[in-house]
Design a protein around this motif. Sequence first.
Motif: not given
Length: 511
Positions: A196-204, A247-258
Amino acid sequence: MDAFESILAMLAGAVLLRGLSHRSGVPFPTLLAVAGALLALVAVELPFSLDPSLVLALFVAPILLDAAFDTSPRDLKANWRAVLQLVVVAVGLTTIGVAAVAHWLVPDLSWAAAIALGAIVAPPDAAAATAALRQVSPPHRLNVILEGESLLNDASALLIYRLAVTAAVSGGTITAAAIAPTFLLSVVGSLVAGPAIALVWSRLTRDISDAPSSIILQFVATFGVWVVAESLHLSAILTVVTYAMTIARSAPARTPARLRVPSYAVWDTAVVVLTALAFVLIGLQLGPVIRHAPPGAVAEWSVVAAAVLATVIVLRLIWVFGYNRWLWLRGARVADDSHADWRSGMIIGWAGMRGIVTVGTALALPAGFPHRDLLLFVAFAVTLGTLVIQGLTLKPLVRWLALEDDGPVEREVRLARVALAETGLAAIDGDDSDEARALRDELHIECRTAADAEEGDGRAILPAKVLRRRVSEERRERLLALRRDGTIGDDAFHRLEEELDFADLAIEQRI
Protein backbone atom coordinates in the motif's frame (compact mmCIF):
# COMPACT_ATOMS: atom_id res chain seq x y z
CA MET A 1 41.58 11.01 16.17
CA ASP A 2 38.25 12.86 15.94
CA ALA A 3 34.99 11.55 14.46
CA PHE A 4 35.60 13.02 11.00
CA GLU A 5 39.04 11.43 10.71
CA SER A 6 37.59 8.15 12.00
CA ILE A 7 34.98 8.16 9.23
CA LEU A 8 37.64 8.84 6.60
CA ALA A 9 39.78 6.00 7.94
CA MET A 10 36.77 3.67 7.95
CA LEU A 11 35.88 4.49 4.34
CA ALA A 12 39.45 4.09 3.15
CA GLY A 13 39.74 0.79 5.00
CA ALA A 14 36.50 -0.47 3.44
CA VAL A 15 37.83 0.28 -0.04
CA LEU A 16 41.11 -1.50 0.70
CA LEU A 17 39.30 -4.55 2.07
CA ARG A 18 36.96 -4.62 -0.93
CA GLY A 19 39.93 -4.56 -3.26
CA LEU A 20 41.60 -7.32 -1.25
CA SER A 21 38.39 -9.34 -1.48
CA HIS A 22 38.35 -9.07 -5.28
CA ARG A 23 42.01 -10.06 -5.55
CA SER A 24 42.02 -12.91 -3.02
CA GLY A 25 38.53 -14.31 -3.48
CA VAL A 26 37.87 -14.04 0.28
CA PRO A 27 34.27 -12.83 0.85
CA PHE A 28 34.07 -9.13 1.72
CA PRO A 29 31.97 -9.74 4.88
CA THR A 30 34.63 -12.13 6.17
CA LEU A 31 37.33 -9.51 5.81
CA LEU A 32 35.11 -6.93 7.53
CA ALA A 33 34.53 -9.29 10.44
CA VAL A 34 38.25 -9.89 10.82
CA ALA A 35 38.87 -6.12 10.70
CA GLY A 36 36.23 -5.61 13.39
CA ALA A 37 37.91 -8.23 15.56
CA LEU A 38 41.27 -6.51 15.17
CA LEU A 39 39.72 -3.19 16.18
CA ALA A 40 38.34 -4.87 19.30
CA LEU A 41 41.73 -6.33 20.21
CA VAL A 42 43.85 -3.26 19.47
CA ALA A 43 43.85 -0.71 22.27
CA VAL A 44 42.39 2.13 20.22
CA GLU A 45 39.68 4.51 21.35
CA LEU A 46 37.77 6.17 18.52
CA PRO A 47 35.13 8.83 19.33
CA PHE A 48 32.49 7.10 17.27
CA SER A 49 29.23 5.79 18.70
CA LEU A 50 25.58 5.47 17.74
CA ASP A 51 22.30 5.48 19.62
CA PRO A 52 21.17 1.82 19.87
CA SER A 53 17.61 2.82 18.97
CA LEU A 54 18.82 4.00 15.55
CA VAL A 55 20.96 0.98 14.68
CA LEU A 56 18.35 -1.29 13.10
CA ALA A 57 16.78 1.44 10.99
CA LEU A 58 20.14 2.78 9.83
CA PHE A 59 21.82 -0.51 8.96
CA VAL A 60 19.10 -3.06 8.28
CA ALA A 61 16.48 -1.01 6.39
CA PRO A 62 18.52 0.13 3.35
CA ILE A 63 20.49 -3.12 3.04
CA LEU A 64 17.30 -5.16 3.24
CA LEU A 65 15.53 -2.96 0.68
CA ASP A 66 18.45 -3.27 -1.72
CA ALA A 67 18.30 -7.07 -1.49
CA ALA A 68 14.49 -7.24 -1.72
CA PHE A 69 14.43 -4.97 -4.78
CA ASP A 70 16.38 -7.60 -6.74
CA THR A 71 14.37 -10.57 -5.48
CA SER A 72 12.16 -12.42 -7.97
CA PRO A 73 8.65 -13.10 -6.60
CA ARG A 74 8.24 -15.77 -9.27
CA ASP A 75 11.32 -17.68 -8.12
CA LEU A 76 10.42 -17.17 -4.46
CA LYS A 77 6.95 -18.57 -5.08
CA ALA A 78 8.39 -21.59 -6.89
CA ASN A 79 10.60 -22.37 -3.86
CA TRP A 80 8.24 -21.34 -1.07
CA ARG A 81 8.30 -24.66 0.81
CA ALA A 82 12.08 -24.75 1.05
CA VAL A 83 12.20 -21.09 2.11
CA LEU A 84 9.35 -21.34 4.61
CA GLN A 85 10.79 -24.27 6.55
CA LEU A 86 14.07 -22.38 6.95
CA VAL A 87 12.36 -19.11 7.88
CA VAL A 88 10.05 -20.59 10.50
CA VAL A 89 11.41 -23.92 11.74
CA ALA A 90 15.16 -23.38 11.38
CA VAL A 91 14.98 -19.94 13.01
CA GLY A 92 12.78 -21.26 15.81
CA LEU A 93 15.01 -24.27 16.51
CA THR A 94 18.14 -22.14 16.49
CA THR A 95 16.61 -19.58 18.83
CA ILE A 96 15.47 -22.23 21.31
CA GLY A 97 18.70 -24.22 21.08
CA VAL A 98 20.94 -21.21 21.60
CA ALA A 99 18.78 -19.96 24.47
CA ALA A 100 18.98 -23.36 26.20
CA VAL A 101 22.77 -23.58 25.80
CA ALA A 102 23.34 -19.97 26.95
CA HIS A 103 21.04 -20.35 29.98
CA TRP A 104 22.74 -23.63 30.93
CA LEU A 105 26.23 -22.11 30.76
CA VAL A 106 25.19 -18.83 32.40
CA PRO A 107 22.49 -19.71 34.97
CA ASP A 108 21.88 -16.10 36.00
CA LEU A 109 21.07 -15.20 32.39
CA SER A 110 17.29 -14.90 32.29
CA TRP A 111 15.33 -16.91 29.76
CA ALA A 112 14.16 -13.71 28.09
CA ALA A 113 17.76 -12.51 27.63
CA ALA A 114 18.80 -15.97 26.43
CA ILE A 115 15.99 -16.00 23.87
CA ALA A 116 17.06 -12.52 22.75
CA LEU A 117 20.55 -13.92 22.13
CA GLY A 118 19.04 -16.82 20.19
CA ALA A 119 17.05 -14.44 18.01
CA ILE A 120 20.14 -12.30 17.40
CA VAL A 121 22.24 -15.19 16.05
CA ALA A 122 19.40 -17.14 14.37
CA PRO A 123 19.07 -15.41 10.96
CA PRO A 124 21.77 -16.17 8.36
CA ASP A 125 22.88 -13.47 5.93
CA ALA A 126 22.40 -14.22 2.23
CA ALA A 127 24.88 -11.50 1.23
CA ALA A 128 27.67 -13.37 2.98
CA ALA A 129 26.67 -16.66 1.36
CA THR A 130 26.30 -15.25 -2.15
CA ALA A 131 29.63 -13.43 -1.79
CA ALA A 132 31.28 -16.77 -1.08
CA LEU A 133 29.36 -18.59 -3.84
CA ARG A 134 29.70 -15.97 -6.56
CA GLN A 135 32.91 -17.40 -8.01
CA VAL A 136 31.71 -21.01 -8.24
CA SER A 137 28.20 -20.54 -9.72
CA PRO A 138 26.15 -23.12 -7.79
CA PRO A 139 22.66 -24.08 -9.02
CA HIS A 140 20.50 -21.00 -9.35
CA ARG A 141 17.79 -22.50 -7.15
CA LEU A 142 20.15 -22.65 -4.18
CA ASN A 143 20.80 -18.93 -4.46
CA VAL A 144 17.07 -18.27 -4.65
CA ILE A 145 16.44 -20.30 -1.48
CA LEU A 146 19.27 -18.66 0.45
CA GLU A 147 18.28 -15.14 -0.59
CA GLY A 148 14.61 -15.77 0.10
CA GLU A 149 15.44 -17.21 3.51
CA SER A 150 17.56 -14.20 4.38
CA LEU A 151 14.82 -11.75 3.43
CA LEU A 152 12.11 -13.40 5.51
CA ASN A 153 13.91 -15.00 8.44
CA ASP A 154 15.00 -11.56 9.60
CA ALA A 155 11.33 -10.74 10.16
CA SER A 156 10.62 -13.81 12.29
CA ALA A 157 13.86 -13.46 14.26
CA LEU A 158 13.39 -9.73 14.85
CA LEU A 159 9.85 -10.25 16.14
CA ILE A 160 11.14 -12.77 18.72
CA TYR A 161 14.01 -10.39 19.49
CA ARG A 162 11.65 -7.47 20.18
CA LEU A 163 9.45 -9.52 22.50
CA ALA A 164 12.46 -10.99 24.31
CA VAL A 165 14.12 -7.61 24.83
CA THR A 166 10.88 -6.12 26.17
CA ALA A 167 10.41 -9.07 28.52
CA ALA A 168 14.02 -8.96 29.72
CA VAL A 169 13.93 -5.24 30.45
CA SER A 170 10.54 -5.41 32.18
CA GLY A 171 11.25 -8.69 33.96
CA GLY A 172 8.39 -10.52 32.23
CA THR A 173 8.27 -13.80 30.35
CA ILE A 174 7.60 -14.95 26.79
CA THR A 175 4.86 -17.47 26.07
CA ALA A 176 3.50 -18.98 22.88
CA ALA A 177 0.09 -17.49 23.70
CA ALA A 178 1.65 -14.02 23.78
CA ILE A 179 3.70 -14.49 20.63
CA ALA A 180 1.06 -16.00 18.31
CA PRO A 181 -1.41 -13.05 18.11
CA THR A 182 1.41 -10.53 17.81
CA PHE A 183 3.08 -12.60 15.11
CA LEU A 184 -0.11 -12.97 13.06
CA LEU A 185 -1.00 -9.30 13.35
CA SER A 186 2.53 -8.29 12.45
CA VAL A 187 2.68 -10.54 9.39
CA VAL A 188 -0.77 -9.72 8.01
CA GLY A 189 -0.41 -6.00 8.67
CA SER A 190 3.02 -5.86 7.06
CA LEU A 191 1.84 -7.75 3.96
CA VAL A 192 -0.86 -5.09 3.52
CA ALA A 193 1.09 -2.00 4.57
CA GLY A 194 4.21 -2.56 2.44
CA PRO A 195 2.47 -2.75 -0.97
CA ALA A 196 0.00 0.00 0.00
CA ILE A 197 2.79 2.43 0.90
CA ALA A 198 4.62 1.50 -2.32
CA LEU A 199 1.59 2.29 -4.49
CA VAL A 200 0.96 5.63 -2.77
CA TRP A 201 4.64 6.60 -2.87
CA SER A 202 4.91 5.72 -6.57
CA ARG A 203 2.07 8.11 -7.38
CA LEU A 204 3.53 10.91 -5.27
CA THR A 205 7.00 10.68 -6.85
CA ARG A 206 6.19 9.77 -10.45
CA ASP A 207 6.95 13.29 -11.74
CA ILE A 208 10.40 13.56 -10.12
CA SER A 209 12.96 14.02 -12.92
CA ASP A 210 16.02 15.24 -11.00
CA ALA A 211 18.49 12.46 -10.14
CA PRO A 212 19.69 13.82 -6.75
CA SER A 213 16.11 14.48 -5.64
CA SER A 214 15.02 11.02 -6.77
CA ILE A 215 17.84 9.27 -4.90
CA ILE A 216 17.31 11.28 -1.72
CA LEU A 217 13.61 10.46 -1.76
CA GLN A 218 14.41 6.78 -2.18
CA PHE A 219 16.34 6.83 1.09
CA VAL A 220 13.66 8.96 2.76
CA ALA A 221 11.06 6.39 1.72
CA THR A 222 13.16 3.47 2.95
CA PHE A 223 13.64 4.90 6.43
CA GLY A 224 10.09 6.27 6.41
CA VAL A 225 8.60 2.83 5.74
CA TRP A 226 10.62 1.43 8.65
CA VAL A 227 9.46 4.23 11.00
CA VAL A 228 5.81 3.86 9.96
CA ALA A 229 5.93 0.08 10.47
CA GLU A 230 7.53 0.49 13.89
CA SER A 231 4.93 3.06 14.98
CA LEU A 232 2.13 0.69 13.89
CA HIS A 233 3.80 -2.23 15.74
CA LEU A 234 4.22 -4.16 12.50
CA SER A 235 7.24 -6.10 11.31
CA ALA A 236 9.48 -3.35 9.96
CA ILE A 237 11.57 -5.89 8.06
CA LEU A 238 8.60 -7.58 6.37
CA THR A 239 7.06 -4.20 5.55
CA VAL A 240 10.28 -3.00 3.92
CA VAL A 241 10.60 -6.28 1.97
CA THR A 242 7.06 -6.13 0.57
CA TYR A 243 7.44 -2.41 -0.14
CA ALA A 244 10.66 -3.00 -2.08
CA MET A 245 9.29 -5.93 -4.06
CA THR A 246 6.23 -3.88 -5.03
CA ILE A 247 8.33 -0.87 -6.05
CA ALA A 248 10.59 -3.15 -8.10
CA ARG A 249 7.59 -4.21 -10.21
CA SER A 250 6.51 -0.64 -11.04
CA ALA A 251 9.69 1.45 -11.02
CA PRO A 252 11.32 0.12 -14.24
CA ALA A 253 8.35 1.24 -16.37
CA ARG A 254 8.44 4.83 -15.15
CA THR A 255 12.11 5.45 -14.30
CA PRO A 256 14.35 6.70 -17.15
CA ALA A 257 17.91 5.41 -17.50
CA ARG A 258 19.40 8.77 -16.47
CA LEU A 259 17.78 8.31 -13.04
CA ARG A 260 18.22 4.56 -12.73
CA VAL A 261 21.97 4.38 -13.49
CA PRO A 262 23.12 6.84 -10.80
CA SER A 263 20.55 5.44 -8.37
CA TYR A 264 21.98 1.92 -8.61
CA ALA A 265 25.51 3.26 -8.16
CA VAL A 266 24.55 5.21 -5.04
CA TRP A 267 22.72 2.25 -3.49
CA ASP A 268 25.65 -0.10 -4.13
CA THR A 269 27.93 2.41 -2.44
CA ALA A 270 25.57 2.90 0.50
CA VAL A 271 25.36 -0.85 1.14
CA VAL A 272 29.15 -1.15 1.24
CA VAL A 273 29.50 1.84 3.56
CA LEU A 274 26.77 0.73 5.98
CA THR A 275 28.05 -2.85 6.12
CA ALA A 276 31.58 -1.65 6.86
CA LEU A 277 30.34 0.83 9.44
CA ALA A 278 28.37 -1.85 11.29
CA PHE A 279 31.44 -4.07 11.71
CA VAL A 280 33.58 -1.08 12.72
CA LEU A 281 31.03 -0.03 15.34
CA ILE A 282 30.77 -3.45 16.94
CA GLY A 283 34.57 -3.71 16.99
CA LEU A 284 34.80 -0.31 18.68
CA GLN A 285 32.17 -1.26 21.26
CA LEU A 286 33.78 -4.61 21.99
CA GLY A 287 37.22 -3.11 22.57
CA PRO A 288 36.39 -1.29 25.83
CA VAL A 289 34.15 -4.20 26.89
CA ILE A 290 37.05 -6.66 26.60
CA ARG A 291 39.61 -4.36 28.20
CA HIS A 292 37.39 -3.43 31.16
CA ALA A 293 35.93 -6.88 31.73
CA PRO A 294 36.39 -8.46 35.21
CA PRO A 295 39.24 -10.97 35.53
CA GLY A 296 38.32 -14.26 33.87
CA ALA A 297 35.17 -12.87 32.24
CA VAL A 298 36.52 -12.94 28.69
CA ALA A 299 37.52 -16.59 29.07
CA GLU A 300 34.00 -17.44 30.28
CA TRP A 301 32.46 -15.45 27.43
CA SER A 302 34.68 -17.31 24.97
CA VAL A 303 33.38 -20.65 26.22
CA VAL A 304 29.79 -19.47 25.81
CA ALA A 305 30.57 -18.07 22.35
CA ALA A 306 32.18 -21.34 21.22
CA ALA A 307 29.20 -23.34 22.48
CA VAL A 308 26.70 -21.02 20.79
CA LEU A 309 28.70 -21.08 17.55
CA ALA A 310 28.69 -24.90 17.55
CA THR A 311 24.97 -24.92 18.33
CA VAL A 312 24.18 -22.55 15.47
CA ILE A 313 26.14 -24.59 12.93
CA VAL A 314 25.06 -28.04 14.08
CA LEU A 315 21.34 -27.29 14.50
CA ARG A 316 21.08 -25.91 10.98
CA LEU A 317 22.75 -28.99 9.51
CA ILE A 318 20.56 -31.31 11.60
CA TRP A 319 17.39 -29.57 10.50
CA VAL A 320 18.28 -29.38 6.80
CA PHE A 321 19.28 -33.04 6.62
CA GLY A 322 16.30 -34.02 8.77
CA TYR A 323 13.95 -32.21 6.40
CA ASN A 324 15.80 -33.79 3.49
CA ARG A 325 15.27 -37.24 4.99
CA TRP A 326 11.60 -36.54 5.63
CA LEU A 327 11.09 -35.60 2.00
CA TRP A 328 12.80 -38.81 0.92
CA LEU A 329 10.69 -40.96 3.23
CA ARG A 330 7.44 -39.51 1.96
CA GLY A 331 8.63 -39.87 -1.64
CA ALA A 332 8.27 -36.16 -2.30
CA ARG A 333 8.91 -34.96 -5.79
CA VAL A 334 8.28 -31.27 -5.29
CA ALA A 335 9.94 -28.84 -7.67
CA ASP A 336 11.03 -26.36 -5.03
CA ASP A 337 12.59 -28.92 -2.67
CA SER A 338 15.96 -28.65 -4.35
CA HIS A 339 17.80 -29.57 -1.17
CA ALA A 340 16.16 -33.01 -1.09
CA ASP A 341 19.40 -33.95 -2.85
CA TRP A 342 21.98 -34.41 -0.08
CA ARG A 343 24.61 -32.35 -1.89
CA SER A 344 22.30 -29.37 -2.22
CA GLY A 345 21.23 -29.89 1.38
CA MET A 346 24.87 -29.82 2.45
CA ILE A 347 25.40 -26.46 0.75
CA ILE A 348 22.26 -24.94 2.24
CA GLY A 349 23.11 -26.33 5.65
CA TRP A 350 26.67 -25.01 5.52
CA ALA A 351 25.70 -21.61 4.06
CA GLY A 352 24.56 -20.29 7.43
CA MET A 353 26.95 -17.38 7.80
CA ARG A 354 25.75 -14.57 10.03
CA GLY A 355 26.18 -10.98 8.99
CA ILE A 356 24.77 -7.49 9.15
CA VAL A 357 21.44 -8.35 10.85
CA THR A 358 23.17 -10.22 13.70
CA VAL A 359 25.64 -7.37 14.15
CA GLY A 360 22.89 -4.74 13.93
CA THR A 361 20.54 -6.39 16.42
CA ALA A 362 23.41 -6.89 18.87
CA LEU A 363 24.32 -3.22 18.63
CA ALA A 364 20.65 -2.29 19.10
CA LEU A 365 20.47 -3.86 22.59
CA PRO A 366 19.57 -1.14 25.12
CA ALA A 367 22.43 0.20 27.22
CA GLY A 368 21.09 -1.29 30.46
CA PHE A 369 20.19 -4.69 29.03
CA PRO A 370 21.10 -7.63 31.32
CA HIS A 371 24.45 -9.17 30.36
CA ARG A 372 24.70 -6.84 27.35
CA ASP A 373 28.49 -7.18 27.20
CA LEU A 374 28.23 -10.97 27.09
CA LEU A 375 25.56 -10.93 24.38
CA LEU A 376 27.52 -8.42 22.30
CA PHE A 377 30.66 -10.55 22.58
CA VAL A 378 28.86 -13.80 21.71
CA ALA A 379 26.96 -12.26 18.77
CA PHE A 380 30.13 -10.93 17.19
CA ALA A 381 32.03 -14.15 17.89
CA VAL A 382 29.32 -16.17 16.14
CA THR A 383 29.34 -13.77 13.20
CA LEU A 384 33.12 -13.90 12.95
CA GLY A 385 33.22 -17.67 13.43
CA THR A 386 30.63 -18.47 10.75
CA LEU A 387 32.13 -16.00 8.28
CA VAL A 388 35.62 -17.46 8.73
CA ILE A 389 34.81 -21.17 9.16
CA GLN A 390 31.93 -21.46 6.72
CA GLY A 391 32.69 -18.47 4.52
CA LEU A 392 36.18 -19.68 3.64
CA THR A 393 35.17 -23.32 3.13
CA LEU A 394 31.86 -22.92 1.28
CA LYS A 395 33.45 -22.34 -2.12
CA PRO A 396 35.79 -25.39 -1.90
CA LEU A 397 32.83 -27.45 -0.67
CA VAL A 398 30.75 -26.54 -3.74
CA ARG A 399 33.63 -27.51 -6.00
CA TRP A 400 34.20 -30.79 -4.16
CA LEU A 401 30.51 -31.68 -4.43
CA ALA A 402 30.64 -30.85 -8.15
CA LEU A 403 27.51 -28.72 -8.01
CA GLU A 404 27.17 -26.43 -11.01
CA ASP A 405 24.61 -23.97 -12.22
CA ASP A 406 22.41 -25.42 -14.95
CA GLY A 407 22.03 -21.96 -16.47
CA PRO A 408 18.31 -21.09 -16.12
CA VAL A 409 19.02 -17.35 -16.04
CA GLU A 410 21.20 -17.50 -19.15
CA ARG A 411 18.50 -19.48 -20.98
CA GLU A 412 15.91 -16.87 -20.10
CA VAL A 413 18.27 -14.08 -21.20
CA ARG A 414 18.77 -15.77 -24.57
CA LEU A 415 15.03 -16.21 -24.96
CA ALA A 416 14.42 -12.56 -24.11
CA ARG A 417 17.14 -11.40 -26.52
CA VAL A 418 15.38 -13.17 -29.37
CA ALA A 419 12.05 -11.63 -28.40
CA LEU A 420 13.53 -8.14 -28.08
CA ALA A 421 15.32 -8.40 -31.42
CA GLU A 422 12.11 -9.56 -33.12
CA THR A 423 10.24 -6.65 -31.53
CA GLY A 424 12.88 -4.23 -32.81
CA LEU A 425 12.61 -5.67 -36.31
CA ALA A 426 8.83 -5.29 -36.22
CA ALA A 427 9.19 -1.67 -35.12
CA ILE A 428 11.14 -0.72 -38.28
CA ASP A 429 9.29 -3.00 -40.66
CA GLY A 430 8.63 -1.16 -43.92
CA ASP A 431 11.28 1.51 -43.33
CA ASP A 432 13.70 1.46 -46.27
CA SER A 433 16.07 4.20 -45.09
CA ASP A 434 19.81 3.53 -44.89
CA GLU A 435 19.69 3.82 -41.10
CA ALA A 436 16.87 1.28 -40.88
CA ARG A 437 18.71 -1.18 -43.10
CA ALA A 438 21.86 -0.93 -40.95
CA LEU A 439 19.86 -1.37 -37.76
CA ARG A 440 17.93 -4.27 -39.30
CA ASP A 441 21.20 -6.07 -40.05
CA GLU A 442 22.32 -5.66 -36.42
CA LEU A 443 19.03 -6.93 -35.07
CA HIS A 444 19.14 -9.97 -37.36
CA ILE A 445 22.63 -10.79 -36.03
CA GLU A 446 21.46 -10.40 -32.43
CA CYS A 447 18.44 -12.60 -33.06
CA ARG A 448 20.39 -15.41 -34.76
CA THR A 449 23.22 -15.32 -32.20
CA ALA A 450 20.87 -15.61 -29.24
CA ALA A 451 18.71 -18.25 -30.92
CA ASP A 452 21.69 -20.43 -31.86
CA ALA A 453 23.56 -20.13 -28.54
CA GLU A 454 23.49 -23.18 -26.27
CA GLU A 455 25.30 -21.59 -23.32
CA GLY A 456 26.05 -18.13 -22.00
CA ASP A 457 23.68 -15.21 -22.39
CA GLY A 458 23.74 -15.17 -26.21
CA ARG A 459 25.14 -11.67 -26.53
CA ALA A 460 26.23 -10.82 -30.06
CA ILE A 461 29.63 -9.27 -30.77
CA LEU A 462 28.71 -6.86 -33.53
CA PRO A 463 31.41 -5.38 -35.77
CA ALA A 464 29.61 -2.04 -35.72
CA LYS A 465 29.79 -1.91 -31.95
CA VAL A 466 33.53 -2.56 -31.99
CA LEU A 467 33.90 0.30 -34.43
CA ARG A 468 31.75 2.52 -32.22
CA ARG A 469 34.02 1.83 -29.27
CA ARG A 470 37.06 2.86 -31.32
CA VAL A 471 35.28 5.99 -32.54
CA SER A 472 34.15 6.82 -28.99
CA GLU A 473 37.70 6.56 -27.65
CA GLU A 474 39.01 8.88 -30.36
CA ARG A 475 36.16 11.36 -29.79
CA ARG A 476 36.87 11.42 -26.06
CA GLU A 477 40.58 12.12 -26.66
CA ARG A 478 39.63 14.96 -29.00
CA LEU A 479 37.19 16.38 -26.44
CA LEU A 480 39.91 16.37 -23.77
CA ALA A 481 42.29 18.11 -26.19
CA LEU A 482 39.71 20.80 -26.94
CA ARG A 483 39.45 21.61 -23.25
CA ARG A 484 43.21 21.51 -22.73
CA ASP A 485 43.90 24.06 -25.47
CA GLY A 486 41.09 26.36 -24.32
CA THR A 487 38.86 25.91 -27.37
CA ILE A 488 35.94 24.97 -25.12
CA GLY A 489 35.25 25.65 -21.46
CA ASP A 490 34.30 23.24 -18.71
CA ASP A 491 30.55 23.75 -19.12
CA ALA A 492 30.61 22.62 -22.74
CA PHE A 493 33.09 19.87 -21.87
CA HIS A 494 30.92 18.31 -19.16
CA ARG A 495 27.79 18.40 -21.30
CA LEU A 496 29.51 16.50 -24.11
CA GLU A 497 31.29 14.23 -21.65
CA GLU A 498 27.91 13.12 -20.26
CA GLU A 499 26.68 12.31 -23.78
CA LEU A 500 29.79 10.22 -24.47
CA ASP A 501 29.42 8.46 -21.12
CA PHE A 502 25.89 7.29 -21.87
CA ALA A 503 26.98 6.25 -25.36
CA ASP A 504 29.84 4.24 -23.84
CA LEU A 505 27.46 2.53 -21.42
CA ALA A 506 25.29 1.48 -24.34
CA ILE A 507 28.31 0.18 -26.24
CA GLU A 508 29.63 -1.78 -23.23
CA GLN A 509 26.27 -3.53 -22.84
CA ARG A 510 26.20 -4.53 -26.49
CA ILE A 511 29.77 -5.80 -27.02
